[in-house]
Scaffold this motif. Structure first.
Motif, PDB file in Angstrom:
ATOM      1  N   VAL A 198      33.754  40.356 -17.828  1.00 57.56           N
ATOM      2  CA  VAL A 198      34.055  38.979 -17.445  1.00 57.56           C
ATOM      3  C   VAL A 198      33.250  38.017 -18.301  1.00 57.56           C
ATOM      4  N   GLU A 199      31.978  38.298 -18.486  1.00 58.01           N
ATOM      5  CA  GLU A 199      31.123  37.418 -19.292  1.00 58.01           C
ATOM      6  C   GLU A 199      31.620  37.342 -20.733  1.00 58.01           C
ATOM      7  N   ARG A 200      32.033  38.494 -21.302  1.00 60.89           N
ATOM      8  CA  ARG A 200      32.559  38.484 -22.679  1.00 60.89           C
ATOM      9  C   ARG A 200      33.869  37.703 -22.750  1.00 60.89           C
ATOM     10  N   LEU A 201      34.705  37.873 -21.733  1.00 57.81           N
ATOM     11  CA  LEU A 201      35.979  37.153 -21.698  1.00 57.81           C
ATOM     12  C   LEU A 201      35.761  35.647 -21.643  1.00 57.81           C
ATOM     13  N   VAL A 202      34.857  35.208 -20.788  1.00 60.11           N
ATOM     14  CA  VAL A 202      34.576  33.774 -20.661  1.00 60.11           C
ATOM     15  C   VAL A 202      34.017  33.223 -21.965  1.00 60.11           C
ATOM     16  N   GLU A 203      33.100  33.961 -22.567  1.00 59.73           N
ATOM     17  CA  GLU A 203      32.501  33.494 -23.826  1.00 59.73           C
ATOM     18  C   GLU A 203      33.565  33.373 -24.918  1.00 59.73           C
TER      19      GLU A 203
ATOM     20  N   ARG B  69      27.868  32.780 -14.292  1.00 65.97           N
ATOM     21  CA  ARG B  69      28.343  33.609 -15.407  1.00 65.97           C
ATOM     22  C   ARG B  69      29.374  32.889 -16.261  1.00 65.97           C
ATOM     23  N   GLY B  70      29.492  31.585 -16.053  1.00 70.43           N
ATOM     24  CA  GLY B  70      30.269  30.772 -16.969  1.00 70.43           C
ATOM     25  C   GLY B  70      31.647  30.370 -16.520  1.00 70.43           C
ATOM     26  N   LEU B  71      32.110  30.834 -15.360  1.00 69.35           N
ATOM     27  CA  LEU B  71      33.435  30.436 -14.912  1.00 69.35           C
ATOM     28  C   LEU B  71      33.509  28.916 -14.746  1.00 69.35           C
ATOM     29  N   ASP B  72      34.685  28.372 -15.022  1.00 71.29           N
ATOM     30  CA  ASP B  72      34.887  26.923 -14.981  1.00 71.29           C
ATOM     31  C   ASP B  72      35.460  26.444 -13.655  1.00 71.29           C
ATOM     32  N   GLY B  73      35.600  27.330 -12.687  1.00 66.84           N
ATOM     33  CA  GLY B  73      36.076  26.915 -11.381  1.00 66.84           C
ATOM     34  C   GLY B  73      36.863  28.005 -10.689  1.00 66.84           C
ATOM     35  N   PHE B  74      37.490  27.607  -9.577  1.00 65.54           N
ATOM     36  CA  PHE B  74      38.184  28.558  -8.726  1.00 65.54           C
ATOM     37  C   PHE B  74      39.510  27.995  -8.235  1.00 65.54           C
ATOM     38  N   ARG B  75      40.479  28.866  -8.127  1.00 68.01           N
ATOM     39  CA  ARG B  75      41.681  28.606  -7.347  1.00 68.01           C
ATOM     40  C   ARG B  75      41.429  29.272  -5.992  1.00 68.01           C
ATOM     41  N   VAL B  76      41.566  28.504  -4.913  1.00 70.37           N
ATOM     42  CA  VAL B  76      41.178  28.970  -3.583  1.00 70.37           C
ATOM     43  C   VAL B  76      42.421  29.462  -2.854  1.00 70.37           C
ATOM     44  N   ASP B  77      42.489  30.747  -2.641  1.00 65.14           N
ATOM     45  CA  ASP B  77      43.646  31.382  -2.017  1.00 65.14           C
ATOM     46  C   ASP B  77      43.742  31.013  -0.542  1.00 65.14           C
ATOM     47  N   ALA B  78      44.983  30.724  -0.085  1.00 64.90           N
ATOM     48  CA  ALA B  78      45.236  30.435   1.331  1.00 64.90           C
ATOM     49  C   ALA B  78      44.184  29.490   1.901  1.00 64.90           C
ATOM     50  N   ALA B  79      43.938  28.402   1.168  1.00 63.51           N
ATOM     51  CA  ALA B  79      42.842  27.493   1.516  1.00 63.51           C
ATOM     52  C   ALA B  79      43.013  26.864   2.889  1.00 63.51           C
ATOM     53  N   HIS B  80      44.244  26.771   3.363  1.00 64.48           N
ATOM     54  CA  HIS B  80      44.525  26.089   4.629  1.00 64.48           C
ATOM     55  C   HIS B  80      44.460  27.019   5.828  1.00 64.48           C
ATOM     56  N   CYS B  81      44.099  28.271   5.619  1.00 65.59           N
ATOM     57  CA  CYS B  81      44.188  29.270   6.691  1.00 65.59           C
ATOM     58  C   CYS B  81      42.854  29.662   7.298  1.00 65.59           C
ATOM     59  N   ILE B  82      41.735  29.188   6.768  1.00 67.31           N
ATOM     60  CA  ILE B  82      40.462  29.828   7.088  1.00 67.31           C
ATOM     61  C   ILE B  82      39.943  29.510   8.488  1.00 67.31           C
ATOM     62  N   VAL B  83      40.334  28.383   9.080  1.00 65.57           N
ATOM     63  CA  VAL B  83      39.820  27.981  10.391  1.00 65.57           C
ATOM     64  C   VAL B  83      40.953  28.034  11.412  1.00 65.57           C
ATOM     65  N   LYS B  84      40.648  28.532  12.606  1.00 65.88           N
ATOM     66  CA  LYS B  84      41.646  28.686  13.659  1.00 65.88           C
ATOM     67  C   LYS B  84      41.379  27.702  14.789  1.00 65.88           C
ATOM     68  N   ALA B  85      42.437  27.327  15.500  1.00 64.28           N
ATOM     69  CA  ALA B  85      42.306  26.377  16.601  1.00 64.28           C
ATOM     70  C   ALA B  85      41.460  26.977  17.727  1.00 64.28           C
TER      71      ALA B  85
END
Length: 557
Positions: free
Chosen positions: A88-93, A206-222
């Protein structure tokens, strides 16, 4: 004017074109038919030459792969089939050296049932503190034999499975909004909060430029986990997502405000992009308020199909809603969960939306010629729009859905959980074709791939389109070059009047050069170009001074 031109600043994502790489299916460095990180690294020059700004990597973390890596058992290590953390580090670099940024998935809603936390919850028995990290509840009925409520899994069947205690007796139930191997974590638990923040820092460091957050709307329940309402009848307008007690709950925003503070501590700025399948649009835009995430995928645009009215509304409403919260629009036409664009747009009129369900041999067959013509036009429309655009791997080749995969090779848990009634998403995840006459079409050194490539992929391979005038690959390259040169990602936008109802007509005032007119003809009759118009790009051949059906053109007038 819907939108004024926007000045350039260091928020690179506001006008970026991001290319989604599905690691299993991008390129393999070996003979096993499975893509890996060294394979991705070797193909980075292709992305740089294509003209994208960043790549988004679907999961490469340690996982039993019951749901293509979205069932993570160790968020801070790499699954050996893909490589190592050093890879991953080599890929990012290497990506950074080519001017590309790298974004990775993070999956906060659930973990694999192979995760050490879940194994401890099973082994520790009734009432153990380790179970408090998960959504575990006693069942209903005299002996707790019924699930705690009526919630249904996104992949089919109930959203609850019963634990078996260490002594073999039936225990309480655990929640899994997706597959039974993906246990939902409890976001009110401080150890869950702290562990995910540690994961974000691990990869950002390790150099990542950010994240795509999977199912971001699902994490909290009523609170109280009430029953979900009955489904809407076919054809009815969707109910607001937050009325479903395990989606779009207020507590989600508290989590992402903390994440925003975390990523804002890094220099240069890092990205948070939400996958939030939320309606209405105004509620989806709450995820990109100034103190939350930077982007949220525009699902109204993705689901608009080949309908000029729906496309116009999606563009206008998205721009207005994003501007209202100070965000930039985020456009996409496909991803790893949707039927491939060149097949979806070739389906017979009236076919129900197949996204998330897939297409199999017993379903309506797409028209490949019509579908590709419309897909090229749709991509040219999207790449003219201000904001950020996401391309799914193979879109630039016009790849179709693999609709005839044998049942025995299917991996999507949806297929198993529905008894084959829903074929699932494997058809859009088939490995990339790189070279027509090479083993596995150049995907790797082996003769086969983890999902078989359909015969029609050979004629669409990269080496069959590279440098070929009129090919889909060269069309996308040209569009990306013009988009960058004209500053369209930061452009002002207005919808123009005086066109037929089945035409999408946009005028873009970029940061460089004159106003650009974009016409998409989604009708059945040719549409005249303005007198004296000079064509910059067209998705297909033009008919003299008119735009044929199923064609997009960029012109200067």
């Amino acid at each position: 004017m819907l939108r004024d031109a926007e000045p350039v600043d260091d928020r690179w994502w506001r006008d970026a074109v991001v290319y989604q790489v599905y690691p299993r299916s991008w390129a393999s460095s070996g003979t096993d038919g499975v893509g890996d990180l060294p394979g991705i690294l070797a193909r980075l020059p292709y992305l740089a030459a294509l003209g994208v700004d960043a790549l988004w990597l679907s999961p490469f973390y340690v996982s039993p792969q019951h749901d293509a890596g979205y069932d993570v058992s160790d968020h801070r290590d790499v699954d050996p089939q893909f490589g190592t953390v050093a890879d991953v580090e080599r890929l990012v670099e290497a990506a950074h050296a080519l001017g590309l940024r790298v974004v990775a998935d993070v999956i906060p809603n659930h973990v694999s049932t192979d995760h050490p936390w879940f194994r401890a919850a099973l082994a520790d028995g009734p009432g153990a503190p380790s179970r408090e990290r998960f959504v575990v509840r006693p069942g209903r009925g005299a002996d707790g034999e019924e699930p705690p409520n009526n919630w249904r899994s996104e992949f089919g069947g109930p959203a609850w499975s019963r634990l078996t205690e260490p002594d073999g007796t039936p225990g309480p139930w655990y929640l899994h909004q997706f597959d039974s191997t993906q246990a939902d974590v409890a976001w009110e638990h401080p150890e869950v909060v702290a562990d995910f923040e540690q994961t974000l820092r691990f990869w950002l460091d390790r150099g990542l430029d950010g994240f795509r957050v999977d199912a971001a709307h699902c994490i909290v329940k009523a609170p109280g986990l009430p029953d979900q309402p009955p489904p809407q009848p076919p054809g009815a307008d969707p109910e607001p997502t937050h009325l479903t007690p395990f989606k779009d709950q207020e507590g989600c925003h508290d989590v992402y405000r903390e994440w925003r503070r975390l990523v804002d501590g890094y220099d240069p700025p890092r990205l948070l992009c939400a996958e939030a399948w939320v309606t209405p649009l105004e509620r989806a835009m709450r995820y990109v308020r100034p103190d939350e995430m930077h982007q949220a995928f525009n699902l109204d645009f993705l689901d608009a199909g080949w309908d000029a009215g729906r496309l116009r509304r999606a563009v206008a409403e998205t721009v207005r809603a994003a501007d209202a919260v100070g965000a930039s629009p985020t456009w996409a036409l496909a991803n790893h969960d949707t039927v491939r664009l060149a097949s979806r747009l070739g389906l017979p009129d009236g076919t129900p939306n197949p996204n998330g369900k897939g297409l199999g041999p017993d379903q309506p067959a797409p028209d490949p010629v019509l579908g590709l013509r419309r897909a090229r036009a749709a991509m040219l429309l999207m790449l003219a729009l201000p904001g950020s655009a996401y391309l799914y791997q193979g879109e630039e080749l016009g790849l179709p859905e693999a609709t005839t995969l044998p049942d025995e090779v299917r991996r999507d848990p949806t297929f198993a959980r529905t008894g084959g009634r829903v074929v699932g998403r494997d058809g859009c995840r088939v490995p990339m074709p790189w070279a027509r006459d090479a083993p596995s079409l150049g995907f790797g050194a082996g003769a086969s791939t983890w999902l078989p490539q359909p015969p029609e992929f050979a004629a669409l391979a990269v080496d069959q389109q590279d440098g070929v005038a009129g090919s889909t690959l060269e069309l996308v390259r040209a569009a990306l070059a013009e988009r960058r040169a004209r500053g369209l990602g930061r452009a002002g936008l207005r919808l123009t009047e005086g066109h037929p109802d089945d035409v999408v007509a946009l005028a873009l005032s970029g940061t460089d050069g004159p106003e650009l007119l974009v016409l998409t003809n989604a009708g059945t009759a040719p549409v005249d170009l303005p007198p004296g118009a000079r064509v910059v790009l067209a998705s297909g051949p033009l008919d003299g001074g008119s735009v044929p059906p199923d064609t997009t053109v960029w012109v200067l007038s």
